[in-house]
Design a protein around this motif. Structure first.
Motif, PDB file in Angstrom:
ATOM      1  N   UNK A 310      -4.609  -6.402  11.667  1.00 25.48           N
ATOM      2  CA  UNK A 310      -3.652  -7.350  11.349  1.00 25.48           C
ATOM      3  C   UNK A 310      -3.952  -7.819   9.615  1.00 25.48           C
ATOM      4  N   UNK A 311      -4.746  -7.170   8.863  1.00 24.92           N
ATOM      5  CA  UNK A 311      -5.039  -7.860   7.857  1.00 24.92           C
ATOM      6  C   UNK A 311      -3.713  -7.487   6.791  1.00 24.92           C
ATOM      7  N   UNK A 312      -3.600  -8.317   5.757  1.00 22.89           N
ATOM      8  CA  UNK A 312      -2.343  -8.190   4.702  1.00 22.89           C
ATOM      9  C   UNK A 312      -2.894  -8.777   3.634  1.00 22.89           C
ATOM     10  N   UNK A 313      -2.330  -8.215   2.463  1.00 18.82           N
ATOM     11  CA  UNK A 313      -2.730  -8.698   1.032  1.00 18.82           C
ATOM     12  C   UNK A 313      -1.602  -8.874   0.373  1.00 18.82           C
ATOM     13  N   UNK A 314      -1.444 -10.310  -0.173  1.00 16.12           N
ATOM     14  CA  UNK A 314      -0.235 -10.692  -0.788  1.00 16.12           C
ATOM     15  C   UNK A 314      -0.285 -10.124  -2.082  1.00 16.12           C
ATOM     16  N   UNK A 315       0.702  -9.538  -2.613  1.00 17.98           N
ATOM     17  CA  UNK A 315       0.959  -8.984  -3.997  1.00 17.98           C
ATOM     18  C   UNK A 315       2.164  -9.470  -4.664  1.00 17.98           C
ATOM     19  N   UNK A 316       2.396 -10.823  -4.439  1.00 13.94           N
ATOM     20  CA  UNK A 316       3.258 -11.642  -5.385  1.00 13.94           C
ATOM     21  C   UNK A 316       3.144 -11.312  -6.632  1.00 13.94           C
ATOM     22  N   UNK A 317       1.805 -11.763  -7.093  1.00 16.34           N
ATOM     23  CA  UNK A 317       1.530 -11.637  -8.635  1.00 16.34           C
ATOM     24  C   UNK A 317       1.954 -10.447  -9.126  1.00 16.34           C
ATOM     25  N   UNK A 373      16.433 -14.450  -5.324  1.00 19.71           N
ATOM     26  CA  UNK A 373      16.236 -16.068  -4.978  1.00 19.71           C
ATOM     27  C   UNK A 373      17.830 -16.329  -3.996  1.00 19.71           C
ATOM     28  N   UNK A 374      18.492 -15.803  -4.664  1.00 20.15           N
ATOM     29  CA  UNK A 374      19.884 -15.940  -3.949  1.00 20.15           C
ATOM     30  C   UNK A 374      20.079 -15.621  -2.466  1.00 20.15           C
ATOM     31  N   UNK A 375      19.368 -14.289  -2.269  1.00 17.89           N
ATOM     32  CA  UNK A 375      19.452 -13.792  -0.925  1.00 17.89           C
ATOM     33  C   UNK A 375      18.411 -14.005  -0.138  1.00 17.89           C
ATOM     34  N   UNK A 376      17.464 -14.909  -0.603  1.00 23.31           N
ATOM     35  CA  UNK A 376      16.153 -15.336   0.300  1.00 23.31           C
ATOM     36  C   UNK A 376      15.134 -13.993   0.053  1.00 23.31           C
ATOM     37  N   UNK A 377      15.079 -13.494  -0.637  1.00 21.80           N
ATOM     38  CA  UNK A 377      14.012 -12.288  -0.758  1.00 21.80           C
ATOM     39  C   UNK A 377      12.917 -12.460  -1.956  1.00 21.80           C
ATOM     40  N   UNK A 378      12.878 -13.657  -2.607  1.00 24.61           N
ATOM     41  CA  UNK A 378      12.005 -14.092  -3.631  1.00 24.61           C
ATOM     42  C   UNK A 378      10.468 -14.296  -3.465  1.00 24.61           C
ATOM     43  N   UNK A 379       9.420 -13.561  -3.296  1.00 24.34           N
ATOM     44  CA  UNK A 379       8.265 -13.809  -2.887  1.00 24.34           C
ATOM     45  C   UNK A 379       7.909 -13.444  -1.609  1.00 24.34           C
ATOM     46  N   UNK A 380       6.534 -13.687  -1.224  1.00 22.76           N
ATOM     47  CA  UNK A 380       5.974 -13.375   0.208  1.00 22.76           C
ATOM     48  C   UNK A 380       6.153 -11.697   0.346  1.00 22.76           C
ATOM     49  N   UNK A 381       5.270 -10.834  -0.817  1.00 24.67           N
ATOM     50  CA  UNK A 381       5.410  -9.776  -0.632  1.00 24.67           C
ATOM     51  C   UNK A 381       4.022  -9.325  -0.466  1.00 24.67           C
ATOM     52  N   UNK A 382       3.979  -8.431   0.642  1.00 23.57           N
ATOM     53  CA  UNK A 382       2.486  -7.959   1.208  1.00 23.57           C
ATOM     54  C   UNK A 382       2.252  -6.388   1.360  1.00 23.57           C
TER      55      UNK A 382
END
Length: 503
Positions: A310-317, A373-382
């Motif tokens: 269940x691990x995940x890595x945030x790749x937002x940067x 951002x308008x569609x709610x998909x900006x950020x939280x990439x894993x």
């Protein structure tokens, strides 16, 4: 017979120690666990075919003492032995604000109760020491180490810190601390019945108790607790808190290390733990604390799994860097922009603005970042083991970049919206289009792994001074060990993604 003699001998030791009033005497590790089991038996707690044992390199755990079958109840804890909001000493609960969290209330019960508490002395003796808590839980670490936490871990830590500070603030404002308890209150007689409360605790004393509660409570839903927020449906239960955690993914039963865990259940009369598969004698028996990432396990419990389904890595940067680069192309310098033509707004026969003249004023094309951002998909990439080349949100961001790079403006936006609104995916249907997405992601991950993880994190950790508390030391060696292990896991996940992408 030998077992009864051993129990009698330990009971005699306990009796003598209590008679002497030597509350500072500490039993050896295994003697403390023996005392706990004898106390548990007296309280009606039933262990069937399991007992606490030392696990090499991992502290204590619960191990099968005989072969266990599937669907065997191995632990029964009567409801009367649970430490809940209802068992908190009245002089403590009445002194605190009504809106303090159950977490904060239980922590106050641990911190202010006479030490060691007569009622729970055997349980207190096997709890992690303050040194253990300070070694492994990031909330206690030097703030300068926070920049070396992964993004998701830092977000979790800041939320945890806010909860603690809110509870501590309520304790400070109450009459429990000696500085605010000048006059005797109505609870003084209650204190005398169980010993005077410890009114001189410090912030660190309360933090230690708060983190004990945080790491050892179970979710507890009853008709009474249903009126609380989910976060406040918690209970402390002796012996059950000795079970260690493991992750389990039902969709990957054959995967090595993915072992089915026991089930837990509450009834009005007891809490039970039941096997869901056979166990061999000597095998450790686990429960599952939840489907948690290693960032969550580190912040909440102070440990990491080398393999965690269940691990995940945030790749937002990594992804946001791509979006920022694209944004720069959409925002041309003012001197390069075409001078806007002055539009005369004509009125039609009814005195209203002519829609044709309004339509002639074209809006500038949206950038991929603005569209996400308008569609709610900006950020939280894993990245995670089940989605080694990025979660759905990551794939959405890559498609926004691709669609608007090929066709800036309405046409590219239409192609992107057809994907998120109707599931139309021309990228998946075209090997060339899919290759573009893979290349975008690979470039972003390689840059992030090299510049951020490699240079900023690893180089930064190596430059710090690690030790055991002398001047100039930022953290202990065990802190560096946990941070290093987590970033090795991050890099391994990135390398796995690059391998899947064919890089």
């Amino acid at each position: 017979m030998a077992k009864r003699k051993r129990e009698a001998a330990v009971k005699e030791k306990v009796k003598k120690r209590n008679t002497r009033g030597d509350n500072q005497t500490k039993a050896s590790d295994m003697e403390a666990y023996e005392e706990l089991l004898i106390w548990a038996k007296d309280k009606g707690i039933i262990l069937n075919g399991v007992e606490p044992r030392r696990i090499p390199g991992r502290g204590m755990g619960i191990v099968a003492t005989k072969p266990l079958e599937e669907d065997e109840t191995i632990l029964t804890v009567p409801s009367t032995t649970l430490r809940t909001y209802e068992t908190v000493h009245p002089s403590i609960s009445r002194a605190l604000p009504k809106d303090i969290s159950i977490h904060g209330l239980l922590a106050a019960d641990l911190a202010f109760d006479p030490s060691p508490s007569t009622k729970y002395r055997q349980w207190n003796a096997v709890c992690p020491s303050r040194e253990d808590i300070w070694d492994y839980l990031p909330l206690t670490w030097d703030h300068r180490l926070r920049e070396f936490l992964p993004k998701k871990a830092l977000e979790l830590l800041l939320k945890q810190e806010a909860k603690f500070e809110k509870d501590w603030s309520m304790v400070q404002q109450s009459k429990l601390l000696s500085s605010r308890s000048g006059q005797k209150d109505d609870e003084s007689s209650e204190e005398e019945e169980s010993g005077t409360l410890n009114r001189s605790i410090t912030r660190d004393d309360y933090l230690y108790a708060w983190l004990l509660v945080n790491t050892r409570t179970f979710y507890h839903e009853t008709p009474k607790t249903k009126r609380f927020n989910k976060e406040d449906r918690m209970v402390l239960q002796p012996v059950a808190d000795l079970f260690n955690h493991t992750s389990y993914d039902p969709s990957a039963e054959e995967k090595e290390g993915n072992k089915k865990t026991c089930s837990v259940a509450f009834s009005p009369t007891a809490f039970t733990i039941t096997t869901t598969r056979p166990y061999a004698a000597g095998e450790e028996v686990y429960i599952c604390y939840g489907n948690h990432s290693n960032d969550f396990l580190l912040i909440e419990y102070g440990f990491l799994f080398d393999e965690n389904v269940w691990d995940e890595v945030c790749i937002d940067d990594a992804i946001l860097h791509l979006l920022d680069q694209a944004q720069a192309h959409f925002q041309q310098p003012q001197e390069q922009q075409q001078p806007q033509r002055k539009v005369t707004r004509r009125l039609n026969e009814r005195g209203k603005k002519d829609p044709k003249s309004q339509a002639s004023q074209q809006q500038p094309p949206k950038s991929p970042k603005e569209l996400l951002e308008e569609t709610g998909f900006l950020g939280n990439y894993n990245l995670d083991p089940r989605n080694p080349t990025g979660c759905y949100r990551t794939q959405v961001a890559l498609r926004a970049l691709s669609a608007l790079a090929d066709s800036p403006g309405p046409q590219g936006e239409k192609k992107f919206r057809a994907f998120i609104d109707y599931g139309q995916d021309p990228w998946e249907e075209s090997p060339e289009e899919q290759a573009k997405l893979d290349t975008l992601l690979a470039q972003a991950l390689k840059r992030w792994s090299s510049d951020v993880v490699g240079k900023r994190i690893w180089d930064g950790l190596d430059k710090l001074e690690w030790g055991e508390g002398h001047e100039g030391v930022v953290g202990r060696k065990c802190h560096k060990g946990l941070l290093s292990m987590r970033w090795m896991q991050v890099r391994r996940m990135v390398d796995r993604a690059l391998k899947e992408l064919g890089v």
